[in-house]
Design a protein around this motif. Structure first.
Motif, PDB file in Angstrom:
ATOM      1  N   ASN A   7       0.848  -1.195   0.000  1.00 13.42           N
ATOM      2  CA  ASN A   7       0.000   0.000   0.000  1.00 13.42           C
ATOM      3  C   ASN A   7       0.882   1.243   0.000  1.00 13.42           C
ATOM      4  OD1 ASN A   7      -1.720   2.184   0.623  1.00 13.42           O
ATOM      5  ND2 ASN A   7      -3.182   0.803   1.584  1.00 13.42           N
ATOM      6  N   SER A   8       0.868   1.973  -1.110  1.00 14.17           N
ATOM      7  CA  SER A   8       1.745   3.142  -1.234  1.00 14.17           C
ATOM      8  C   SER A   8       1.068   4.436  -0.796  1.00 14.17           C
ATOM      9  CB  SER A   8       2.221   3.280  -2.683  1.00 14.17           C
ATOM     10  OG  SER A   8       1.143   3.564  -3.544  1.00 14.17           O
ATOM     11  N   GLY A   9      -0.187   4.368  -0.338  1.00 15.31           N
ATOM     12  CA  GLY A   9      -0.862   5.557   0.147  1.00 15.31           C
ATOM     13  C   GLY A   9      -2.305   5.622  -0.305  1.00 15.31           C
ATOM     14  N   ASN A  10      -3.101   6.400   0.439  1.00 15.99           N
ATOM     15  CA  ASN A  10      -4.524   6.559   0.148  1.00 15.99           C
ATOM     16  C   ASN A  10      -4.819   8.006  -0.243  1.00 15.99           C
ATOM     17  OD1 ASN A  10      -4.942   3.856   1.117  1.00 15.99           O
ATOM     18  ND2 ASN A  10      -4.893   4.671   3.204  1.00 15.99           N
ATOM     19  N   PHE A  11      -5.835   8.183  -1.056  1.00 20.73           N
ATOM     20  CA  PHE A  11      -6.190   9.521  -1.526  1.00 20.73           C
ATOM     21  C   PHE A  11      -7.670   9.562  -1.867  1.00 20.73           C
ATOM     22  CE2 PHE A  11      -4.858   6.943  -5.068  1.00 20.73           C
ATOM     23  CZ  PHE A  11      -5.605   7.332  -6.167  1.00 20.73           C
ATOM     24  N   LYS A  12      -8.138  10.693  -2.337  1.00 25.75           N
ATOM     25  CA  LYS A  12      -9.533  10.852  -2.749  1.00 25.75           C
ATOM     26  C   LYS A  12      -9.584  11.529  -4.112  1.00 25.75           C
ATOM     27  CE  LYS A  12     -11.391  11.451   1.978  1.00 25.75           C
ATOM     28  NZ  LYS A  12     -12.553  10.552   2.036  1.00 25.75           N
ATOM     29  N   ILE A  57       4.947  -3.995  -9.026  1.00 26.79           N
ATOM     30  CA  ILE A  57       4.007  -3.477 -10.020  1.00 26.79           C
ATOM     31  C   ILE A  57       3.399  -2.180  -9.506  1.00 26.79           C
ATOM     32  CG2 ILE A  57       1.923  -3.926 -11.356  1.00 26.79           C
ATOM     33  CD1 ILE A  57       2.507  -6.899 -11.109  1.00 26.79           C
ATOM     34  N   ASP A  58       3.687  -1.096 -10.212  1.00 25.15           N
ATOM     35  CA  ASP A  58       3.267   0.271  -9.895  1.00 25.15           C
ATOM     36  C   ASP A  58       3.861   0.753  -8.568  1.00 25.15           C
ATOM     37  OD1 ASP A  58       2.024   0.593 -12.303  1.00 25.15           O
ATOM     38  OD2 ASP A  58      -0.017   0.629 -11.537  1.00 25.15           O
ATOM     39  N   THR A  59       3.895   2.074  -8.407  1.00 27.68           N
ATOM     40  CA  THR A  59       4.596   2.645  -7.248  1.00 27.68           C
ATOM     41  C   THR A  59       3.849   3.807  -6.586  1.00 27.68           C
ATOM     42  OG1 THR A  59       5.869   4.141  -8.691  1.00 27.68           O
ATOM     43  CG2 THR A  59       6.866   1.998  -8.189  1.00 27.68           C
ATOM     44  N   GLY A  60       2.597   4.056  -6.977  1.00 28.46           N
ATOM     45  CA  GLY A  60       1.830   5.130  -6.350  1.00 28.46           C
ATOM     46  C   GLY A  60       2.326   6.509  -6.734  1.00 28.46           C
ATOM     47  N   MET A  61       1.908   7.518  -5.948  1.00 27.11           N
ATOM     48  CA  MET A  61       2.212   8.917  -6.257  1.00 27.11           C
ATOM     49  C   MET A  61       3.622   9.340  -5.883  1.00 27.11           C
ATOM     50  SD  MET A  61      -1.131  11.125  -5.150  1.00 27.11           S
ATOM     51  CE  MET A  61      -2.787  10.704  -5.658  1.00 27.11           C
ATOM     52  N   GLY A  62       4.240   8.645  -4.923  1.00 24.49           N
ATOM     53  CA  GLY A  62       5.511   9.112  -4.399  1.00 24.49           C
ATOM     54  C   GLY A  62       5.311  10.258  -3.433  1.00 24.49           C
ATOM     55  N   GLY A  77      -4.651   8.525   5.849  1.00 24.78           N
ATOM     56  CA  GLY A  77      -3.973   7.320   6.321  1.00 24.78           C
ATOM     57  C   GLY A  77      -2.472   7.532   6.432  1.00 24.78           C
ATOM     58  N   ASN A  78      -1.784   6.499   6.904  1.00 27.56           N
ATOM     59  CA  ASN A  78      -0.343   6.588   7.170  1.00 27.56           C
ATOM     60  C   ASN A  78       0.500   5.674   6.284  1.00 27.56           C
ATOM     61  OD1 ASN A  78      -0.658   8.414   9.429  1.00 27.56           O
ATOM     62  ND2 ASN A  78      -1.472   6.666  10.581  1.00 27.56           N
ATOM     63  N   ASN A  79      -0.098   5.064   5.289  1.00 29.59           N
ATOM     64  CA  ASN A  79       0.646   4.129   4.451  1.00 29.59           C
ATOM     65  C   ASN A  79       1.598   4.849   3.505  1.00 29.59           C
ATOM     66  OD1 ASN A  79      -0.630   1.595   5.269  1.00 29.59           O
ATOM     67  ND2 ASN A  79      -2.471   2.420   4.322  1.00 29.59           N
ATOM     68  N   THR A  80       2.792   4.277   3.347  1.00 32.43           N
ATOM     69  CA  THR A  80       3.736   4.745   2.340  1.00 32.43           C
ATOM     70  C   THR A  80       4.356   3.515   1.675  1.00 32.43           C
ATOM     71  OG1 THR A  80       5.712   4.757   3.745  1.00 32.43           O
ATOM     72  CG2 THR A  80       4.341   6.754   3.760  1.00 32.43           C
ATOM     73  N   LEU A  81       4.927   3.720   0.513  1.00 34.87           N
ATOM     74  CA  LEU A  81       5.554   2.633  -0.223  1.00 34.87           C
ATOM     75  C   LEU A  81       6.688   2.006   0.588  1.00 34.87           C
ATOM     76  CD1 LEU A  81       5.720   1.109  -2.938  1.00 34.87           C
ATOM     77  CD2 LEU A  81       7.201   2.930  -3.775  1.00 34.87           C
ATOM     78  N   GLU A  82       7.559   2.831   1.134  1.00 37.09           N
ATOM     79  CA  GLU A  82       8.720   2.310   1.852  1.00 37.09           C
ATOM     80  C   GLU A  82       8.310   1.582   3.124  1.00 37.09           C
ATOM     81  OE1 GLU A  82      13.202   3.746   3.125  1.00 37.09           O
ATOM     82  OE2 GLU A  82      11.940   5.015   1.858  1.00 37.09           O
ATOM     83  N   LYS A  83       7.317   2.127   3.856  1.00 37.63           N
ATOM     84  CA  LYS A  83       6.860   1.459   5.075  1.00 37.63           C
ATOM     85  C   LYS A  83       6.218   0.114   4.766  1.00 37.63           C
ATOM     86  CE  LYS A  83       4.353   4.677   7.116  1.00 37.63           C
ATOM     87  NZ  LYS A  83       3.551   5.362   8.158  1.00 37.63           N
ATOM     88  N   SER A  84       5.487   0.058   3.668  1.00 41.83           N
ATOM     89  CA  SER A  84       4.821  -1.182   3.297  1.00 41.83           C
ATOM     90  C   SER A  84       5.835  -2.246   2.867  1.00 41.83           C
ATOM     91  CB  SER A  84       3.815  -0.925   2.176  1.00 41.83           C
ATOM     92  OG  SER A  84       2.984  -2.039   1.964  1.00 41.83           O
ATOM     93  N   LEU A  85       6.870  -1.830   2.128  1.00 44.40           N
ATOM     94  CA  LEU A  85       7.939  -2.768   1.786  1.00 44.40           C
ATOM     95  C   LEU A  85       8.631  -3.289   3.050  1.00 44.40           C
ATOM     96  CD1 LEU A  85       9.595  -0.969  -1.271  1.00 44.40           C
ATOM     97  CD2 LEU A  85       8.389  -3.158  -1.328  1.00 44.40           C
ATOM     98  N   LYS A  86       8.926  -2.379   3.964  1.00 42.79           N
ATOM     99  CA  LYS A  86       9.613  -2.748   5.204  1.00 42.79           C
ATOM    100  C   LYS A  86       8.785  -3.735   6.024  1.00 42.79           C
ATOM    101  CE  LYS A  86      11.895  -0.688   9.244  1.00 42.79           C
ATOM    102  NZ  LYS A  86      12.204   0.590   9.953  1.00 42.79           N
ATOM    103  N   GLN A  87       7.476  -3.575   5.997  1.00 45.61           N
ATOM    104  CA  GLN A  87       6.581  -4.471   6.731  1.00 45.61           C
ATOM    105  C   GLN A  87       6.810  -5.931   6.336  1.00 45.61           C
ATOM    106  OE1 GLN A  87       2.422  -3.588   6.057  1.00 45.61           O
ATOM    107  NE2 GLN A  87       1.755  -5.593   6.734  1.00 45.61           N
ATOM    108  N   PHE A  88       7.174  -6.156   5.067  1.00 38.99           N
ATOM    109  CA  PHE A  88       7.401  -7.519   4.588  1.00 38.99           C
ATOM    110  C   PHE A  88       8.887  -7.878   4.528  1.00 38.99           C
ATOM    111  CE2 PHE A  88       3.218  -6.443   2.707  1.00 38.99           C
ATOM    112  CZ  PHE A  88       2.471  -7.451   3.293  1.00 38.99           C
ATOM    113  N   GLY A  89       9.725  -6.999   5.089  1.00 41.14           N
ATOM    114  CA  GLY A  89      11.148  -7.304   5.191  1.00 41.14           C
ATOM    115  C   GLY A  89      11.972  -6.909   3.986  1.00 41.14           C
ATOM    116  N   PHE A  90      11.484  -5.952   3.184  1.00 36.55           N
ATOM    117  CA  PHE A  90      12.193  -5.539   1.976  1.00 36.55           C
ATOM    118  C   PHE A  90      12.580  -4.067   2.035  1.00 36.55           C
ATOM    119  CE2 PHE A  90       9.333  -9.011   0.554  1.00 36.55           C
ATOM    120  CZ  PHE A  90      10.301  -9.912   0.156  1.00 36.55           C
TER     121      PHE A  90
END
Length: 286
Positions: A7-12, A57-62, A77-90
């Motif tokens: 999850n690289s982030g949420n928006f509207k 696959i895809d990287t969100g807004m950055g 929300g608080n999701n970011t690409l880097e935090k989500s990668l880290k959650q899975f150990g990457f």
């Protein structure tokens, strides 16, 4: 092979823009709007771990755009690409390939970041190839007036300048198998020219990353087409072809932009292809 939702982030976005000519009285049943007519969306990317290959696959807004820019999209929300990668150990440096379904800013913005002193841009994934296709690259780097605001040069040109850009083949039909990436790709031209829909074989299932061919569950009925699409009548045809295949072959449709539904299956009905089941990614990936 392992799959991970990133999850690289949420928006509207404006609900009317997301559903085009469809009346609000219909689309708000599945995608309720707030007082500003904005609906919840997400940028749910997909990470494929297969032997020594790690494909994102895809990287969100950055995060490199201005606060004014992000203000238009009501980030939540608080999701970011880097935090989500880290959650899975990457870590971003672990990624070997970044596959971009298309180059609109909400799909590829996270591929490029500021350099250390903010004097220029650099790849956010230093050891990865960035994958597009020649037709879409030409379309994005010489944008039409309708899509110009979605194709941001700072998201796109540094990929080529870095020497990390690669192109997948253009099929003679609508689908090809990319041997370097290890999955099928369905090409769709209604939303933007040569959008790529990855189709991954996983534990006897076919997982389809739907990008903007089917952004949310609410877009299942054929006429429910985004106002952003450049060729909406073509989108109608492409959706019908793909959704019928999905129903007949029990594809699992990974929804990139649906903030509340992650994966769905569909079935044929008297009203056309409709929802069969809803799954979480943990139900399918674990």
């Amino acid at each position: 092979m392992n799959l991970y939702p990133i999850n690289s982030g949420n928006f509207k976005l404006d609900g009317g823009a997301m559903f085009g000519v469809v009346p609000k009285s219909l689309w708000q049943k599945t995608n309720p709007a707030d007082a500003n007519n904005m609906i919840d969306l997400t940028a749910r990317c997909l990470l494929i771990e297969d032997d020594n290959q790690l494909v994102l696959i895809d990287t969100g807004m950055g995060n490199k755009q201005s606060s004014k820019f992000f203000g238009y999209y009501y980030l939540w929300g608080n999701n970011t690409l880097e935090k989500s990668l880290k959650q899975f150990g990457f870590h971003p440096n672990d990624i070997t390939d970044v596959f971009m379904t298309h180059l609109h800013f909400d799909h590829c913005g996270g591929s490029i970041q500021w350099n250390a002193d903010k004097t220029g841009y650099e790849p956010a994934f230093k050891n990865a190839h960035f994958w597009s296709n020649k037709d879409h690259w030409a379309w994005a780097t010489q944008p039409n007036k309708r899509e110009k605001a979605s194709f941001l040069k700072e998201n796109i040109l540094p990929m080529e300048e870095s020497g990390q850009l690669k192109f997948t083949s253009i099929p003679k039909g609508d689908t090809l198998f990319d041997s370097e990436l290890g999955f099928d790709v369905f090409f769709a031209n209604g939303h933007t020219d040569k959008q790529m829909i990855p189709m991954i074989k996983y534990k006897g299932k076919t997982i389809c990353f739907m990008a903007d061919l089917l952004p949310t569950l609410g877009h299942l009925p054929l006429p429910f087409v985004m106002g952003y699409d450049t060729r909406p009548l073509l989108t109608l045809d492409e959706k019908e072809i793909f959704l019928n295949r999905a129903a007949d072959n029990n594809y699992f449709l990974f929804l990139e932009h649906d903030a509340h539904n992650e994966i769905i299956t569909v079935q044929r009905t008297e009203k056309g292809v409709r929802l069969k089941d809803i799954y979480t990614t943990s139900e399918i990936f674990n």
